[in-house]
Design an enzyme around this catalytic site. Sequence first.
Site: not given
Ligand code: ZN
Length: 242
Positions: A105-106, A121, A150, A153, A191, A232
């Site tokens: 997820i990098d 992922h 946020c 909002c 993996t 690897i």
């Molecule tokens: Zn927002």
Amino acid sequence: MPDAIETLKQWIQESGSIVFFGGAGVSTESGIPDFRSVDGLYNQKYSEPPEEIISHSYFVRWPEKFYRFYKEKMIYPDAKPNDCHLALAKLEQQGKLLAVLTQNIDGLHQKAGSKKVIELHGTTLKNYCMKCGKQFPVEYLLEQDGVPRCDKCGGIVKPDVVLYEESLHDGDMEEAVRLIRKAEMFIVGGTSLTVYPAAGLVEYYQGKKLVLINKSATSYDSYADLVIHDSIGKVFRQCVLQ
Ligand code: ZN
């Protein structure tokens, strides 16, 4: 050069449609530890196992604790692509690689220059407001103390990462399977093939060049056409970059 490396090099030269699937081992060589690896420091600091903290129900119930762990253990904005990432980007540029499928997820494959990347992922680099949908870069999360909110909002900003108990993004799995079935050669690396969906993906491949590259043995070694137990990054450096 050992025989297996020589064989892989030759197969890569001959193949016009390679698909690569990578696990945590691809990122550890860029200094990003597998968050599942529990060390002493971790044990002292967090009372729950990582799989529990990085789950949807935990995120909803204890967002402060979720973000404390997430910011400390899952985001590595300064990490750099290693030779595996660079080699795959080069193969894509040469028209030999159809796609990279990753559990990481990098965003390091994109940093290396890869265009077609399916992040099964999700990614830490994208974040969105759960209320209005506004998008935020990872830096926004890191700048804020505690639970990121946020600026438009006030809703909670959530990483575009697939947490435990959440399903994969629509269409990602179907696209991954389609690419694997089309591949002349399927290289699986970094993996141990024990975590979903990794193991299942291997079984969709119908060709004769299934390559497994991992430092330790996997339960699919006997099933593969070529097995290399090594780093690897080193393997790709020798086969593609040299
Ligand atoms: Zn927002």
